[in-house]
Scaffold this active site. Structure first.
Site, PDB file in Angstrom:
ATOM      1  N   ASP A  55      40.469  56.013  40.535  1.00 57.27           N
ATOM      2  CA  ASP A  55      39.242  56.797  40.417  1.00 57.27           C
ATOM      3  C   ASP A  55      38.896  57.410  41.774  1.00 57.27           C
ATOM      4  O   ASP A  55      38.659  56.703  42.747  1.00 57.27           O
ATOM      5  CB  ASP A  55      38.091  55.903  39.944  1.00 57.27           C
ATOM      6  CG  ASP A  55      36.905  56.695  39.434  1.00 57.27           C
ATOM      7  OD1 ASP A  55      36.516  57.675  40.090  1.00 57.27           O
ATOM      8  OD2 ASP A  55      36.367  56.345  38.375  1.00 57.27           O
ATOM      9  N   SER A 105      33.449  61.566  36.313  1.00 55.22           N
ATOM     10  CA  SER A 105      34.479  60.674  35.774  1.00 55.22           C
ATOM     11  C   SER A 105      34.439  60.524  34.261  1.00 55.22           C
ATOM     12  O   SER A 105      35.393  60.011  33.671  1.00 55.22           O
ATOM     13  CB  SER A 105      34.364  59.286  36.415  1.00 55.22           C
ATOM     14  OG  SER A 105      34.595  59.362  37.805  1.00 55.22           O
ATOM     15  N   PHE A 269      33.691  39.633  35.266  1.00 53.21           N
ATOM     16  CA  PHE A 269      33.705  38.859  36.501  1.00 53.21           C
ATOM     17  C   PHE A 269      32.575  39.180  37.477  1.00 53.21           C
ATOM     18  O   PHE A 269      32.522  38.596  38.557  1.00 53.21           O
ATOM     19  CB  PHE A 269      35.058  39.048  37.190  1.00 53.21           C
ATOM     20  CG  PHE A 269      36.224  38.699  36.304  1.00 53.21           C
ATOM     21  CD1 PHE A 269      36.463  37.380  35.954  1.00 53.21           C
ATOM     22  CD2 PHE A 269      37.058  39.684  35.791  1.00 53.21           C
ATOM     23  CE1 PHE A 269      37.530  37.044  35.122  1.00 53.21           C
ATOM     24  CE2 PHE A 269      38.124  39.363  34.969  1.00 53.21           C
ATOM     25  CZ  PHE A 269      38.364  38.040  34.630  1.00 53.21           C
TER      26      PHE A 269
END
Length: 518
Positions: A55, A105, A269
Protein backbone atom coordinates in the site's frame (compact mmCIF):
# COMPACT_ATOMS: atom_id res chain seq x y z
CA UNK A 1 22.83 -32.39 -21.18
CA UNK A 2 26.62 -31.95 -21.31
CA UNK A 3 26.13 -28.87 -23.49
CA UNK A 4 23.66 -27.36 -21.04
CA UNK A 5 26.06 -27.93 -18.17
CA UNK A 6 28.86 -26.40 -20.22
CA UNK A 7 26.73 -23.34 -20.94
CA UNK A 8 26.14 -22.90 -17.21
CA UNK A 9 29.84 -23.27 -16.44
CA UNK A 10 30.76 -20.70 -19.08
CA UNK A 11 28.30 -18.24 -17.52
CA UNK A 12 29.56 -18.97 -14.02
CA UNK A 13 33.14 -18.34 -15.11
CA UNK A 14 32.41 -14.64 -15.39
CA UNK A 15 32.21 -14.09 -11.63
CA UNK A 16 33.47 -10.53 -11.74
CA UNK A 17 33.24 -7.58 -9.39
CA UNK A 18 32.67 -3.91 -10.10
CA UNK A 19 36.41 -3.38 -9.60
CA UNK A 20 36.89 -4.97 -13.02
CA UNK A 21 35.46 -1.83 -14.59
CA UNK A 22 33.68 -2.07 -17.92
CA UNK A 23 34.31 -5.83 -18.11
CA UNK A 24 31.98 -6.36 -15.16
CA UNK A 25 29.19 -4.24 -16.59
CA UNK A 26 29.49 -5.73 -20.07
CA UNK A 27 29.26 -9.28 -18.75
CA UNK A 28 26.53 -8.38 -16.28
CA UNK A 29 24.40 -7.07 -19.14
CA UNK A 30 25.26 -10.01 -21.39
CA UNK A 31 24.20 -12.49 -18.71
CA UNK A 32 20.94 -10.62 -18.22
CA UNK A 33 20.43 -10.71 -21.99
CA UNK A 34 21.07 -14.46 -22.11
CA UNK A 35 18.56 -15.01 -19.34
CA UNK A 36 15.99 -12.93 -21.20
CA UNK A 37 16.53 -14.87 -24.45
CA UNK A 38 16.15 -18.18 -22.64
CA UNK A 39 13.07 -17.05 -20.73
CA UNK A 40 10.12 -19.34 -21.38
CA UNK A 41 6.56 -18.22 -20.75
CA UNK A 42 4.71 -20.30 -18.17
CA UNK A 43 1.48 -21.17 -20.00
CA UNK A 44 0.00 -23.40 -17.28
CA UNK A 45 -3.23 -22.80 -15.48
CA UNK A 46 -2.48 -21.14 -12.14
CA UNK A 47 -3.71 -23.42 -9.40
CA UNK A 48 -3.00 -20.65 -6.91
CA UNK A 49 -2.80 -16.86 -7.10
CA UNK A 50 -1.16 -14.65 -4.50
CA UNK A 51 -1.53 -10.90 -4.86
CA UNK A 52 0.94 -9.05 -2.66
CA UNK A 53 -0.03 -5.40 -2.36
CA UNK A 54 2.36 -2.80 -1.00
CA UNK A 55 0.00 0.00 0.00
CA UNK A 56 1.56 3.25 -1.18
CA UNK A 57 4.61 1.44 -2.56
CA UNK A 58 5.40 3.68 -5.53
CA UNK A 59 8.52 3.34 -7.66
CA UNK A 60 10.47 5.82 -5.52
CA UNK A 61 9.61 3.76 -2.43
CA UNK A 62 10.81 0.58 -4.13
CA UNK A 63 14.10 2.25 -5.04
CA UNK A 64 14.67 3.71 -1.58
CA UNK A 65 13.71 0.42 0.13
CA UNK A 66 16.11 -1.48 -2.10
CA UNK A 67 18.95 0.80 -1.00
CA UNK A 68 17.80 0.71 2.64
CA UNK A 69 17.70 -3.10 2.61
CA UNK A 70 21.20 -3.31 1.16
CA UNK A 71 22.62 -0.80 3.61
CA UNK A 72 21.12 -2.71 6.53
CA UNK A 73 23.11 -5.69 5.24
CA UNK A 74 26.34 -3.69 5.15
CA UNK A 75 26.36 -2.99 1.41
CA UNK A 76 26.32 0.31 -0.44
CA UNK A 77 22.71 -0.55 -1.24
CA UNK A 78 22.13 0.61 -4.79
CA UNK A 79 23.07 -2.78 -6.22
CA UNK A 80 20.62 -4.65 -3.98
CA UNK A 81 17.47 -6.30 -5.33
CA UNK A 82 14.20 -6.78 -3.52
CA UNK A 83 12.88 -10.30 -4.00
CA UNK A 84 10.15 -9.31 -6.43
CA UNK A 85 12.60 -7.28 -8.52
CA UNK A 86 14.14 -10.58 -9.64
CA UNK A 87 10.92 -11.68 -11.33
CA UNK A 88 10.82 -11.84 -15.14
CA UNK A 89 7.78 -9.71 -15.91
CA UNK A 90 7.30 -6.05 -15.02
CA UNK A 91 4.63 -3.58 -16.15
CA UNK A 92 3.07 -0.31 -15.03
CA UNK A 93 -0.37 0.36 -13.61
CA UNK A 94 -2.37 3.58 -14.13
CA UNK A 95 -3.91 4.26 -10.75
CA UNK A 96 -6.38 7.14 -11.16
CA UNK A 97 -9.95 6.79 -9.85
CA UNK A 98 -12.87 7.46 -12.17
CA UNK A 99 -13.35 10.86 -10.50
CA UNK A 100 -9.83 11.75 -9.26
CA UNK A 101 -6.41 12.20 -10.88
CA UNK A 102 -4.72 11.10 -7.65
CA UNK A 103 -6.48 8.06 -6.17
CA UNK A 104 -7.26 6.64 -2.77
CA UNK A 105 -6.88 3.04 -1.63
CA UNK A 106 -10.57 2.15 -1.89
CA UNK A 107 -11.23 3.01 -5.52
CA UNK A 108 -7.91 1.44 -6.51
CA UNK A 109 -8.60 -1.78 -4.57
CA UNK A 110 -11.96 -2.06 -6.32
CA UNK A 111 -10.07 -1.82 -9.62
CA UNK A 112 -7.41 -4.48 -9.05
CA UNK A 113 -9.62 -6.88 -7.07
CA UNK A 114 -12.94 -6.46 -8.91
CA UNK A 115 -11.83 -5.58 -12.43
CA UNK A 116 -13.67 -2.23 -12.70
CA UNK A 117 -12.44 1.26 -11.87
CA UNK A 118 -14.48 3.16 -9.30
CA UNK A 119 -14.88 6.50 -7.56
CA UNK A 120 -12.70 7.86 -4.80
CA UNK A 121 -13.33 6.24 -1.36
CA UNK A 122 -15.94 3.73 -2.59
CA UNK A 123 -15.60 -0.03 -2.10
CA UNK A 124 -16.99 -2.85 -4.21
CA UNK A 125 -19.28 -0.63 -6.28
CA UNK A 126 -18.92 0.80 -9.77
CA UNK A 127 -18.66 4.43 -10.84
CA UNK A 128 -22.43 4.98 -10.66
CA UNK A 129 -22.02 5.18 -6.87
CA UNK A 130 -20.50 8.42 -5.53
CA UNK A 131 -18.72 8.75 -2.22
CA UNK A 132 -21.01 8.64 0.84
CA UNK A 133 -24.10 8.64 -1.39
CA UNK A 134 -26.27 5.75 -0.23
CA UNK A 135 -29.20 6.58 -2.50
CA UNK A 136 -28.51 3.73 -4.92
CA UNK A 137 -26.34 1.39 -2.84
CA UNK A 138 -29.29 -0.97 -2.63
CA UNK A 139 -29.17 -1.49 -6.38
CA UNK A 140 -27.08 -4.66 -6.60
CA UNK A 141 -26.42 -3.95 -10.27
CA UNK A 142 -23.94 -1.31 -9.08
CA UNK A 143 -22.12 -3.87 -6.94
CA UNK A 144 -18.93 -5.47 -8.19
CA UNK A 145 -17.77 -9.01 -7.50
CA UNK A 146 -14.11 -9.74 -6.79
CA UNK A 147 -11.38 -12.26 -7.45
CA UNK A 148 -12.24 -13.64 -3.99
CA UNK A 149 -15.83 -14.29 -5.10
CA UNK A 150 -14.72 -15.79 -8.40
CA UNK A 151 -12.22 -18.10 -6.69
CA UNK A 152 -14.74 -19.28 -4.11
CA UNK A 153 -17.25 -20.03 -6.88
CA UNK A 154 -14.60 -22.24 -8.50
CA UNK A 155 -14.20 -24.23 -5.29
CA UNK A 156 -10.93 -22.62 -4.24
CA UNK A 157 -10.01 -21.39 -0.77
CA UNK A 158 -9.45 -17.68 -0.20
CA UNK A 159 -7.73 -15.55 2.38
CA UNK A 160 -6.63 -12.03 3.22
CA UNK A 161 -3.69 -10.90 5.31
CA UNK A 162 -2.90 -7.29 6.19
CA UNK A 163 -0.99 -5.17 8.68
CA UNK A 164 -3.84 -2.64 8.54
CA UNK A 165 -7.36 -3.20 9.82
CA UNK A 166 -9.04 -6.11 8.04
CA UNK A 167 -11.93 -3.70 7.41
CA UNK A 168 -9.64 -1.13 5.79
CA UNK A 169 -9.79 -0.13 2.12
CA UNK A 170 -7.50 -2.72 0.54
CA UNK A 171 -9.08 -5.90 1.93
CA UNK A 172 -12.52 -4.27 2.08
CA UNK A 173 -12.89 -4.08 -1.70
CA UNK A 174 -12.65 -7.86 -1.85
CA UNK A 175 -15.86 -8.48 0.08
CA UNK A 176 -17.77 -5.26 0.86
CA UNK A 177 -20.14 -2.98 -1.07
CA UNK A 178 -20.32 0.53 0.35
CA UNK A 179 -20.23 4.13 -0.85
CA UNK A 180 -17.92 5.12 2.02
CA UNK A 181 -14.72 3.34 3.00
CA UNK A 182 -14.88 4.80 6.53
CA UNK A 183 -18.12 3.03 7.41
CA UNK A 184 -16.15 0.21 9.03
CA UNK A 185 -18.55 -0.29 11.95
CA UNK A 186 -22.24 0.53 12.36
CA UNK A 187 -21.45 3.59 14.51
CA UNK A 188 -19.87 5.20 11.45
CA UNK A 189 -22.98 5.07 9.28
CA UNK A 190 -25.13 8.24 9.35
CA UNK A 191 -28.80 8.06 10.28
CA UNK A 192 -29.61 9.24 6.76
CA UNK A 193 -28.50 5.83 5.42
CA UNK A 194 -30.68 3.29 7.23
CA UNK A 195 -30.22 -0.32 6.26
CA UNK A 196 -26.68 0.11 4.91
CA UNK A 197 -24.39 -2.59 6.26
CA UNK A 198 -21.06 -1.66 7.80
CA UNK A 199 -17.86 -3.24 6.49
CA UNK A 200 -17.13 -5.36 9.59
CA UNK A 201 -20.62 -6.87 9.43
CA UNK A 202 -20.24 -7.61 5.74
CA UNK A 203 -16.95 -9.42 6.37
CA UNK A 204 -18.02 -11.82 9.12
CA UNK A 205 -21.74 -12.18 8.34
CA UNK A 206 -22.04 -11.86 4.56
CA UNK A 207 -18.64 -13.36 3.70
CA UNK A 208 -18.24 -16.07 6.31
CA UNK A 209 -16.88 -18.39 3.61
CA UNK A 210 -13.51 -16.57 3.54
CA UNK A 211 -11.10 -19.07 5.05
CA UNK A 212 -8.31 -16.88 6.47
CA UNK A 213 -8.59 -13.30 7.78
CA UNK A 214 -5.54 -11.91 9.58
CA UNK A 215 -4.71 -8.34 10.58
CA UNK A 216 -5.81 -5.53 12.89
CA UNK A 217 -9.11 -3.77 13.49
CA UNK A 218 -10.57 -5.57 16.51
CA UNK A 219 -12.50 -2.47 17.64
CA UNK A 220 -14.65 -2.44 14.50
CA UNK A 221 -16.17 -5.79 15.50
CA UNK A 222 -16.86 -4.91 19.15
CA UNK A 223 -17.30 -1.14 19.50
CA UNK A 224 -20.70 -1.26 17.88
CA UNK A 225 -24.06 0.43 18.14
CA UNK A 226 -25.82 -2.93 17.90
CA UNK A 227 -23.78 -4.32 20.81
CA UNK A 228 -22.89 -7.49 18.91
CA UNK A 229 -19.62 -9.37 19.24
CA UNK A 230 -19.13 -10.43 15.65
CA UNK A 231 -16.02 -12.62 16.08
CA UNK A 232 -17.73 -14.75 18.70
CA UNK A 233 -20.78 -15.07 16.44
CA UNK A 234 -18.51 -16.07 13.55
CA UNK A 235 -16.76 -18.72 15.63
CA UNK A 236 -20.00 -20.11 17.08
CA UNK A 237 -21.49 -20.42 13.60
CA UNK A 238 -18.47 -22.38 12.39
CA UNK A 239 -18.52 -24.68 15.41
CA UNK A 240 -22.24 -25.36 15.01
CA UNK A 241 -21.55 -26.46 11.45
CA UNK A 242 -18.75 -28.77 12.58
CA UNK A 243 -16.06 -26.74 10.83
CA UNK A 244 -12.47 -26.46 12.04
CA UNK A 245 -12.25 -22.79 12.97
CA UNK A 246 -10.16 -20.68 15.35
CA UNK A 247 -10.21 -17.07 16.50
CA UNK A 248 -6.99 -15.63 17.96
CA UNK A 249 -6.02 -12.21 19.29
CA UNK A 250 -2.27 -12.36 19.96
CA UNK A 251 0.92 -13.82 18.58
CA UNK A 252 1.16 -16.62 21.14
CA UNK A 253 -2.27 -18.00 20.29
CA UNK A 254 -1.61 -17.48 16.60
CA UNK A 255 1.64 -19.45 16.64
CA UNK A 256 -0.13 -22.30 18.45
CA UNK A 257 -2.58 -22.72 15.57
CA UNK A 258 -1.95 -25.90 13.61
CA UNK A 259 -2.81 -25.65 9.94
CA UNK A 260 -3.54 -29.37 9.86
CA UNK A 261 -6.63 -28.99 12.06
CA UNK A 262 -7.69 -25.48 11.00
CA UNK A 263 -9.75 -24.67 7.92
CA UNK A 264 -10.96 -21.24 9.01
CA UNK A 265 -8.80 -18.74 10.89
CA UNK A 266 -9.67 -15.27 12.14
CA UNK A 267 -6.87 -13.29 13.75
CA UNK A 268 -7.38 -9.73 15.03
CA UNK A 269 -4.12 -8.62 16.63
CA UNK A 270 -4.70 -4.93 17.36
CA UNK A 271 -7.56 -2.58 18.17
CA UNK A 272 -6.78 -0.53 15.06
CA UNK A 273 -3.89 -1.02 12.64
CA UNK A 274 -1.08 -3.36 13.63
CA UNK A 275 2.08 -1.80 15.02
CA UNK A 276 4.82 -0.51 12.75
CA UNK A 277 7.51 -3.15 12.24
CA UNK A 278 10.12 -0.94 13.96
CA UNK A 279 8.00 -0.97 17.14
CA UNK A 280 6.26 -4.35 16.92
CA UNK A 281 6.13 -6.45 20.09
CA UNK A 282 6.84 -9.95 18.79
CA UNK A 283 4.97 -11.51 21.69
CA UNK A 284 1.78 -9.60 20.88
CA UNK A 285 1.68 -9.34 17.10
CA UNK A 286 2.97 -11.77 14.46
CA UNK A 287 4.95 -10.40 11.53
CA UNK A 288 3.52 -10.08 8.05
CA UNK A 289 5.78 -12.96 7.01
CA UNK A 290 4.42 -15.19 9.76
CA UNK A 291 0.83 -14.40 8.83
CA UNK A 292 1.59 -15.09 5.17
CA UNK A 293 3.15 -18.45 5.98
CA UNK A 294 0.24 -19.56 8.17
CA UNK A 295 -2.29 -18.46 5.59
CA UNK A 296 -0.60 -20.45 2.83
CA UNK A 297 -0.31 -23.52 5.07
CA UNK A 298 -4.06 -23.47 5.63
CA UNK A 299 -5.16 -22.51 2.13
CA UNK A 300 -2.92 -24.94 0.26
CA UNK A 301 -4.77 -27.90 1.77
CA UNK A 302 -7.45 -27.33 -0.87
CA UNK A 303 -6.52 -29.46 -3.88
CA UNK A 304 -8.39 -27.02 -6.14
CA UNK A 305 -6.04 -24.21 -5.13
CA UNK A 306 -6.46 -20.81 -3.51
CA UNK A 307 -6.39 -17.04 -3.82
CA UNK A 308 -4.57 -15.00 -1.18
CA UNK A 309 -4.30 -11.23 -0.75
CA UNK A 310 -1.31 -10.06 1.31
CA UNK A 311 -1.13 -6.34 2.12
CA UNK A 312 1.79 -4.42 3.55
CA UNK A 313 -0.63 -1.79 4.76
CA UNK A 314 1.58 0.42 6.87
CA UNK A 315 4.00 1.47 4.13
CA UNK A 316 1.26 3.94 3.29
CA UNK A 317 0.86 5.19 6.86
CA UNK A 318 4.57 5.81 7.29
CA UNK A 319 4.55 8.02 4.23
CA UNK A 320 1.40 9.85 5.30
CA UNK A 321 3.21 10.92 8.48
CA UNK A 322 6.45 11.70 6.59
CA UNK A 323 8.11 8.87 8.55
CA UNK A 324 10.31 7.71 5.68
CA UNK A 325 12.28 5.22 7.79
CA UNK A 326 9.11 3.53 9.00
CA UNK A 327 7.78 3.33 5.44
CA UNK A 328 11.01 1.76 4.19
CA UNK A 329 11.17 -0.72 7.10
CA UNK A 330 7.58 -1.73 6.28
CA UNK A 331 8.56 -2.22 2.64
CA UNK A 332 11.45 -4.51 3.60
CA UNK A 333 9.10 -6.48 5.89
CA UNK A 334 6.68 -6.73 2.97
CA UNK A 335 9.51 -8.05 0.80
CA UNK A 336 10.20 -10.70 3.46
CA UNK A 337 6.58 -11.83 3.05
CA UNK A 338 7.18 -12.01 -0.71
CA UNK A 339 10.11 -14.34 0.01
CA UNK A 340 7.82 -16.60 2.06
CA UNK A 341 5.30 -16.76 -0.80
CA UNK A 342 8.11 -17.68 -3.21
CA UNK A 343 9.49 -20.34 -0.87
CA UNK A 344 6.14 -22.03 -0.26
CA UNK A 345 4.82 -22.18 -3.82
CA UNK A 346 5.94 -23.59 -7.14
CA UNK A 347 5.45 -22.95 -10.84
CA UNK A 348 1.70 -23.58 -10.50
CA UNK A 349 1.27 -20.31 -8.60
CA UNK A 350 0.92 -16.84 -10.09
CA UNK A 351 2.63 -14.30 -7.84
CA UNK A 352 1.85 -10.63 -8.42
CA UNK A 353 3.32 -7.68 -6.53
CA UNK A 354 1.93 -4.21 -7.07
CA UNK A 355 0.83 -1.05 -5.29
CA UNK A 356 -2.48 0.73 -5.16
CA UNK A 357 -0.88 4.15 -5.56
CA UNK A 358 2.30 6.09 -4.93
CA UNK A 359 3.19 8.96 -2.57
CA UNK A 360 4.69 12.42 -3.03
CA UNK A 361 8.01 10.97 -1.88
CA UNK A 362 11.24 11.46 -3.78
CA UNK A 363 14.96 10.79 -3.85
CA UNK A 364 16.99 13.87 -4.71
CA UNK A 365 20.43 15.48 -4.64
CA UNK A 366 23.68 13.94 -5.84
CA UNK A 367 24.79 11.98 -2.78
CA UNK A 368 27.74 9.63 -3.07
CA UNK A 369 27.00 6.03 -3.81
CA UNK A 370 26.49 4.24 -0.52
CA UNK A 371 25.60 7.43 1.35
CA UNK A 372 23.01 6.65 4.05
CA UNK A 373 19.66 6.77 2.27
CA UNK A 374 18.15 8.28 5.44
CA UNK A 375 20.97 10.78 5.86
CA UNK A 376 22.09 14.16 4.61
CA UNK A 377 23.39 14.60 1.08
CA UNK A 378 27.16 14.44 1.44
CA UNK A 379 28.24 15.95 -1.88
CA UNK A 380 27.27 19.60 -1.99
CA UNK A 381 28.92 21.80 -4.62
CA UNK A 382 27.98 25.01 -6.39
CA UNK A 383 25.56 23.19 -8.72
CA UNK A 384 23.39 21.91 -5.88
CA UNK A 385 24.10 24.42 -3.14
CA UNK A 386 20.95 25.49 -1.32
CA UNK A 387 19.88 29.13 -1.21
CA UNK A 388 19.72 29.02 2.59
CA UNK A 389 23.13 27.30 2.84
CA UNK A 390 21.66 24.60 5.09
CA UNK A 391 22.10 20.82 4.69
CA UNK A 392 19.31 18.66 3.28
CA UNK A 393 18.32 15.00 3.10
CA UNK A 394 18.24 12.68 0.11
CA UNK A 395 14.61 11.79 0.90
CA UNK A 396 11.98 14.50 0.72
CA UNK A 397 8.18 14.93 0.54
CA UNK A 398 6.16 17.38 -1.52
CA UNK A 399 3.65 17.87 1.32
CA UNK A 400 2.67 16.59 4.73
CA UNK A 401 3.11 17.19 8.48
CA UNK A 402 6.91 17.18 8.52
CA UNK A 403 9.06 20.27 9.08
CA UNK A 404 9.91 22.70 6.32
CA UNK A 405 13.19 24.37 5.47
CA UNK A 406 12.93 26.42 8.64
CA UNK A 407 14.43 23.36 10.36
CA UNK A 408 18.23 23.46 10.27
CA UNK A 409 19.32 19.83 9.96
CA UNK A 410 22.81 20.45 11.28
CA UNK A 411 23.29 17.95 14.09
CA UNK A 412 19.83 16.40 13.61
CA UNK A 413 19.63 12.60 13.55
CA UNK A 414 17.57 12.06 10.40
CA UNK A 415 18.01 8.27 10.77
CA UNK A 416 15.90 8.13 13.96
CA UNK A 417 12.80 5.92 13.81
CA UNK A 418 10.38 8.82 14.29
CA UNK A 419 12.16 11.57 12.40
CA UNK A 420 9.67 13.31 10.10
CA UNK A 421 11.35 14.17 6.82
CA UNK A 422 11.02 17.66 5.43
CA UNK A 423 8.22 18.64 3.08
CA UNK A 424 7.42 21.51 0.73
CA UNK A 425 3.70 22.21 1.33
CA UNK A 426 2.65 22.10 5.03
CA UNK A 427 -0.42 20.00 5.78
CA UNK A 428 -0.25 19.86 9.56
CA UNK A 429 -1.95 18.19 11.24
CA UNK A 430 -3.24 16.39 8.16
CA UNK A 431 -1.49 13.55 6.39
CA UNK A 432 0.70 13.79 3.35
CA UNK A 433 -1.17 12.98 0.13
CA UNK A 434 -0.86 10.13 -2.29
CA UNK A 435 1.00 10.52 -5.58
CA UNK A 436 -0.65 10.13 -8.95
CA UNK A 437 2.10 8.53 -11.04
CA UNK A 438 2.01 4.97 -12.33
CA UNK A 439 3.13 2.14 -10.06
CA UNK A 440 4.89 -1.11 -10.85
CA UNK A 441 3.41 -4.55 -11.45
CA UNK A 442 5.88 -7.40 -10.88
CA UNK A 443 4.87 -10.96 -11.73
CA UNK A 444 6.10 -14.52 -12.00
CA UNK A 445 4.38 -17.86 -12.60
CA UNK A 446 1.57 -18.96 -14.91
CA UNK A 447 0.52 -16.28 -17.41
CA UNK A 448 2.70 -13.65 -15.74
CA UNK A 449 3.86 -12.53 -19.20
CA UNK A 450 0.40 -10.99 -19.68
CA UNK A 451 1.72 -8.08 -17.64
CA UNK A 452 3.68 -6.51 -20.46
CA UNK A 453 3.24 -2.76 -20.78
CA UNK A 454 1.28 0.14 -19.31
CA UNK A 455 -2.11 -1.06 -18.09
CA UNK A 456 -5.22 0.33 -16.54
CA UNK A 457 -5.25 -0.86 -12.94
CA UNK A 458 -8.42 -2.93 -13.33
CA UNK A 459 -6.56 -5.14 -15.85
CA UNK A 460 -4.77 -6.82 -12.94
CA UNK A 461 -7.94 -8.59 -11.78
CA UNK A 462 -8.62 -9.87 -15.28
CA UNK A 463 -5.14 -11.39 -15.65
CA UNK A 464 -5.42 -13.13 -12.29
CA UNK A 465 -8.82 -14.51 -13.27
CA UNK A 466 -7.61 -15.64 -16.70
CA UNK A 467 -4.52 -17.30 -15.26
CA UNK A 468 -6.49 -19.24 -12.64
CA UNK A 469 -9.57 -19.98 -14.80
CA UNK A 470 -12.09 -18.23 -12.57
CA UNK A 471 -14.70 -15.51 -12.94
CA UNK A 472 -15.18 -13.82 -16.32
CA UNK A 473 -12.08 -15.40 -17.83
CA UNK A 474 -12.60 -19.15 -17.77
CA UNK A 475 -13.83 -19.96 -21.29
CA UNK A 476 -10.34 -20.92 -22.48
CA UNK A 477 -10.10 -23.52 -19.71
CA UNK A 478 -12.74 -25.71 -21.31
CA UNK A 479 -10.15 -26.98 -23.80
CA UNK A 480 -6.74 -26.09 -22.36
CA UNK A 481 -4.90 -28.41 -24.75
CA UNK A 482 -5.68 -26.05 -27.63
CA UNK A 483 -5.16 -22.87 -25.66
CA UNK A 484 -1.79 -23.79 -24.24
CA UNK A 485 -0.30 -25.84 -27.07
CA UNK A 486 2.25 -24.68 -29.63
CA UNK A 487 -0.39 -25.01 -32.36
CA UNK A 488 -2.23 -21.93 -31.12
CA UNK A 489 -1.37 -18.44 -32.29
CA UNK A 490 -1.20 -17.24 -28.70
CA UNK A 491 1.74 -19.57 -28.05
CA UNK A 492 3.95 -18.63 -31.00
CA UNK A 493 6.31 -16.58 -28.84
CA UNK A 494 6.47 -19.32 -26.24
CA UNK A 495 7.39 -21.94 -28.84
CA UNK A 496 10.03 -19.65 -30.32
CA UNK A 497 11.62 -19.38 -26.90
CA UNK A 498 11.68 -23.18 -26.62
CA UNK A 499 13.56 -23.33 -29.91
CA UNK A 500 16.05 -20.78 -28.58
CA UNK A 501 16.59 -22.90 -25.52
CA UNK A 502 17.71 -25.73 -27.79
CA UNK A 503 19.60 -23.75 -30.41
CA UNK A 504 21.68 -21.52 -28.15
CA UNK A 505 23.30 -24.32 -26.12
CA UNK A 506 24.09 -26.09 -29.41
CA UNK A 507 25.84 -22.97 -30.74
CA UNK A 508 27.86 -22.71 -27.54
CA UNK A 509 28.92 -26.33 -27.86
CA UNK A 510 29.96 -25.85 -31.48
CA UNK A 511 32.01 -22.79 -30.61
CA UNK A 512 33.76 -24.61 -27.78
CA UNK A 513 34.41 -27.61 -30.04
CA UNK A 514 35.93 -25.40 -32.74
CA UNK A 515 38.13 -23.66 -30.18
CA UNK A 516 39.32 -27.05 -28.98
CA UNK A 517 40.30 -28.24 -32.50
CA UNK A 518 42.12 -25.03 -33.48
Amino acid sequence: MRCLVLTFLISAAFALSEDDGKTYWMEQAQQTLRNAILQRHNMKVAKNVILLLGDGMGVSTVTAARIYKGQKAGQTGEETQLNFEKWPHVALSKTYNTDRQVPDSAGTATAYLCGAKANYATLGVDSRVARADCSNIGDTDTHTTSILDWSLAAGKSVGLVTTARVTHATPGAGYAHTPERNWETDKDIPDSCPGVKDIAYQLLKDNADIHVMLGGGRREFYNRKDGRKLPEEWLADKQEKGLLAKYVQNATAFRAVSAADTDYLLGLFAESHMTYELSRDNSEEPSLSEMTRKAIEILQKNNKGFFLLVEGGRIDHGHHDNYAKRALEETVAFDDAVAVAMEMTGDNTLLVVTADHSHVFNIAGYASRGNNILGLVDKVDEVQKTVDNMPYTTLVYANGPGPGREQNLTGVDTTADDYRFQRLVPFQPEWETHGGEDVGIYATGPMSHLFHGVHEQNYIAHVMAYASCVGPNNKHCENPEDEYSCSGATAVVNCAVVVHMIIIPMIVCLLVKNMHTM
